[in-house]
Scaffold this motif. Structure first.
Motif, short mmCIF file in Angstrom:
data_model
loop_
_atom_site.label_atom_id
_atom_site.label_comp_id
_atom_site.label_asym_id
_atom_site.label_seq_id
_atom_site.Cartn_x
_atom_site.Cartn_y
_atom_site.Cartn_z
N PRO A 45 0.81 -1.23 -0.04
CA PRO A 45 -0.01 0.07 -0.06
C PRO A 45 0.63 1.34 -0.05
CG PRO A 45 -0.88 -1.52 1.59
CD PRO A 45 0.48 -1.99 1.29
N PHE A 46 2.14 1.26 0.01
CA PHE A 46 3.12 2.27 0.22
C PHE A 46 4.09 2.31 -0.75
CE2 PHE A 46 1.57 0.99 4.59
CZ PHE A 46 0.96 1.86 5.01
N LEU A 47 3.86 1.69 -1.98
CA LEU A 47 4.59 1.46 -2.85
C LEU A 47 5.01 2.67 -3.78
CD1 LEU A 47 6.47 -0.45 -5.01
CD2 LEU A 47 4.44 -0.59 -6.26
N THR A 48 4.08 3.62 -3.69
CA THR A 48 4.21 4.92 -4.62
C THR A 48 5.21 5.86 -3.77
OG1 THR A 48 2.21 4.71 -5.63
CG2 THR A 48 3.28 6.93 -5.73
N ARG A 49 4.58 5.90 -2.42
CA ARG A 49 5.39 6.66 -1.59
C ARG A 49 6.92 6.27 -1.40
NH1 ARG A 49 4.11 7.10 4.78
NH2 ARG A 49 5.97 8.09 5.70
N TYR A 50 7.18 4.76 -1.53
CA TYR A 50 8.62 4.26 -1.35
C TYR A 50 9.21 4.88 -2.55
CZ TYR A 50 12.42 0.61 -1.05
OH TYR A 50 13.37 0.08 -0.87
N LEU A 51 8.95 4.75 -3.81
CA LEU A 51 9.40 5.07 -5.08
C LEU A 51 9.85 6.58 -5.14
CD1 LEU A 51 7.51 2.70 -7.75
CD2 LEU A 51 9.75 2.38 -6.59
N LEU A 52 9.05 7.36 -4.63
CA LEU A 52 8.89 8.92 -4.97
C LEU A 52 10.04 9.35 -3.60
CD1 LEU A 52 5.48 10.06 -5.77
CD2 LEU A 52 7.34 9.63 -7.17
N GLY A 53 9.85 8.51 -2.61
CA GLY A 53 10.98 8.95 -1.42
C GLY A 53 12.36 8.87 -1.75
N PRO A 54 13.12 9.01 -0.42
CA PRO A 54 14.65 9.21 -0.85
C PRO A 54 15.06 7.84 -1.05
CG PRO A 54 13.80 9.23 1.72
CD PRO A 54 12.73 9.20 0.84
N TYR A 55 14.31 6.52 -0.75
CA TYR A 55 14.99 5.23 -1.11
C TYR A 55 15.26 5.06 -2.66
CZ TYR A 55 13.14 4.42 3.49
OH TYR A 55 12.87 4.46 4.80
N LYS A 56 14.38 5.36 -3.35
CA LYS A 56 14.69 5.40 -5.02
C LYS A 56 14.84 6.71 -5.65
CE LYS A 56 14.22 1.12 -4.50
NZ LYS A 56 15.45 0.22 -4.52
N ASN A 57 14.12 7.76 -4.96
CA ASN A 57 14.42 9.12 -5.23
C ASN A 57 14.07 9.28 -6.84
OD1 ASN A 57 15.11 11.81 -4.83
ND2 ASN A 57 17.34 11.58 -5.70
N LEU A 58 12.66 8.77 -7.28
CA LEU A 58 12.24 8.83 -8.76
C LEU A 58 11.42 9.75 -8.91
CD1 LEU A 58 11.81 4.90 -9.42
CD2 LEU A 58 13.58 6.23 -10.23
N SER A 59 11.15 10.84 -9.86
CA SER A 59 10.29 11.73 -10.20
C SER A 59 9.02 11.16 -10.31
CB SER A 59 10.72 12.65 -11.26
OG SER A 59 10.53 11.85 -12.47
N GLU A 60 7.88 12.13 -10.31
CA GLU A 60 6.47 11.75 -10.36
C GLU A 60 6.44 11.12 -12.01
OE1 GLU A 60 4.25 15.23 -9.42
OE2 GLU A 60 5.16 15.17 -7.35
N THR A 61 6.87 12.04 -12.71
CA THR A 61 6.71 11.49 -14.28
C THR A 61 7.51 10.11 -14.54
OG1 THR A 61 6.84 13.89 -14.71
CG2 THR A 61 7.29 12.13 -16.66
#
Length: 491
Positions: A45-61
């Motif tokens: 349930p927190f996948l998007t937050r994880y990818l956008l956060g400091p762990y992966k540092n990916l952009s929204e696009t």
């Protein structure tokens, strides 16, 4: 030889009952354990937050327009080959492949970095999703046909409970214990690894629905055995007395090893299987009722996949997780449990779905469209959560009705075929929608515009089925009037 009082047949019957219980209980328990642990993923349930956060540092696009679409493309590309391979390899190898694919997915989620690596991760997740068919069809190859409904409910309940436990535990660990999202992914990987280990103990089936099925003669005998067990007249046929389930069941191996020599002599003709599938496909979809419910299934499932895939992204835009607490896990758990309750309730509703089914689909599709529209336009996280719960409840209820209507008059083989075709069409439509609306190589629209399109999509489905339903009701009433007008003349 039995004595005059029949004591030996009584002992034989008791042993058969015990043997039969063991035959279906062990693989069912193992498969349910696999389904449970495979679904306990507190980080999901927190996948998007994880990818956008400091762990992966990916952009929204990158996340919404370049990474998430890979799952859709992979799922579509792998679905048909996996469908055939699952039956040809007799389920267990594909169940193991699913577990391995999910292990690779979560291992990469923990340690992979960069856009290309995460896109590759999505490919493995697509493989794990496509191989889900092996989980739901494996059990049919190792239990008697009269146990299908019972074991299906057990297997689906196991995944439901596992998903709920994962969502609730993830929410509690994040909100109360303050655990990191990285730690939640470690728990998810551990749970999936346990599931993978459990899958190795599953018995290897000796039959499957299409490539390794029983001969027609033996199948007809087994159907006679079912009739006998259900109280029908006993057929005085020597093959019936030799069929599994009629004679001493303790002498019948779990997966039919006693007939392995016979089955090895049956050469698998892939071309013939494909021709049979095509013939069954034409016969199944020649029914207007079957076609109607299948069209809704494919269209709505396409929209459902899109909404649940990008709902976390919408919530992240409405209320960024770095500035406030989020309750994605609680919402997923609540929507799953309430959806399950709705499924149970709808199972007890008695109505003429043949007449009112299309109108009901139109009405509830409109409610789905309204929920998605509210989710998109009212920029309040609690309204978004509530709309999402309503959306999932309605979909789970309708897809249950559709499943029942489709499966009522179909054999297990044809149901598997229709399920696979409907899912494939849904994924093909979803791929088209993703390429046009989501993918960066297409329009690459922002998340709010996407959800407006999804709401319009469900509204269009509602309109189509409303018109079709009204025409169907008018046609039924006219037919009834014609019958009534003819009856006085005949008198």
């Amino acid at each position: 030889m039995a004595d005059s009082h029949g004591r030996q047949p009584a002992r034989r019957s008791a042993r058969a009952a015990d043997g039969g219980a063991c035959c279906w209980a062990l693989p069912t328990a193992l498969l349910c354990a696999y389904g449970f642990f495979c679904s306990v993923r507190p980080s999901e349930p927190f996948l998007t937050r994880y990818l956008l956060g400091p762990y992966k540092n990916l952009s929204e696009t990158q996340v919404f327009n370049e990474i998430f679409p890979v799952w859709t493309y992979s799922y579509l590309a792998l679905l048909f080959p996996v469908f055939l391979a699952t039956d040809y390899l007799r389920y267990k190898p594909v169940v193991l492949l699913q577990g391995l694919s999910l292990i690779v997915t979560w291992f990469m989620l923990l340690y992979a970095q960069g856009l290309r690596a995460i896109q590759f991760l999505e490919f493995f997740y697509g493989m794990g999703t496509a191989t889900d068919i092996a989980y739901y069809s494996y059990i049919y190859s190792v239990v008697d046909i009269n146990l299908y409904q019972k074991v299906t409910s057990y297997c689906r309940s196991a995944t439901l409970v596992g998903y709920t436990v994962g969502s609730v535990s993830g929410q509690v660990l994040v909100s109360v214990a303050g655990w990191s999202l990285f730690s939640l992914n470690v728990i998810s990987l551990t749970s999936i690894s346990i599931a993978f280990g459990t899958a190795w103990f599953l018995p290897m089936p000796q039959k499957s629905l299409f490539f390794h099925h029983l001969t027609s003669q033996r199948l007809s005998c087994e159907m006679k055995v079912m009739d006998c067990k259900n109280g029908a007249a006993v057929q005085d046929h020597p093959d019936v007395q030799r069929a599994p389930g009629w004679e001493d069941e303790t002498k019948v191996p779990l997966n039919g090893e006693g007939h392995s020599a016979e089955k090895r002599m049956q050469k698998v003709d892939i071309v013939k299987v494909l021709k049979d599938l095509w013939r069954d496909f034409l016969q199944c979809y020649s029914s207007r009722t079957m076609l109607c419910w299948s069209v809704w299934w494919a269209l709505s499932t396409c929209g459902y996949f899109q909404v649940i895939n990008y709902a976390q992204g919408l919530w992240e835009m409405v209320l960024p997780s770095h500035s406030a607490d989020i309750y994605n896990g609680a919402v997923e758990a609540a929507s799953t449990l309430l959806g399950a309750v709705a499924v149970v309730v709808v199972g007890h509703i008695k109505t003429s779905w043949a007449m009112w089914g299309e109108v009901a689909l139109a009405l509830f599709s409109f409610l789905i469209a309204a929920a998605v529209y509210v989710m998109d336009t009212v920029r309040n996280i609690w309204v978004c959560y509530a709309s999402y719960v309503i959306f999932r409840i309605i979909y789970m209820m309708l897809i249950t009705i559709a499943t029942f209507q489709i499966a009522t008059n179909l054999s297990v083989e044809r149901y598997a075929l229709v399920f696979g075709v409907n899912t494939f069409i849904a994924l093909a439509l979803q791929t088209l929608l993703t390429v046009i609306v989501v993918d960066a190589s297409g329009l690459g629209l922002d998340i709010f515009t996407q959800f407006m399109i999804y709401a319009s999509y469900f509204a269009a489905i509602s309109l189509v089925f409303l018109v079709s339903g009204i025409c169907n009701i008018v046609r039924v009433y006219r037919r009834q009037e014609q019958v009534q007008s003819r009856s006085p003349e005949s008198q």
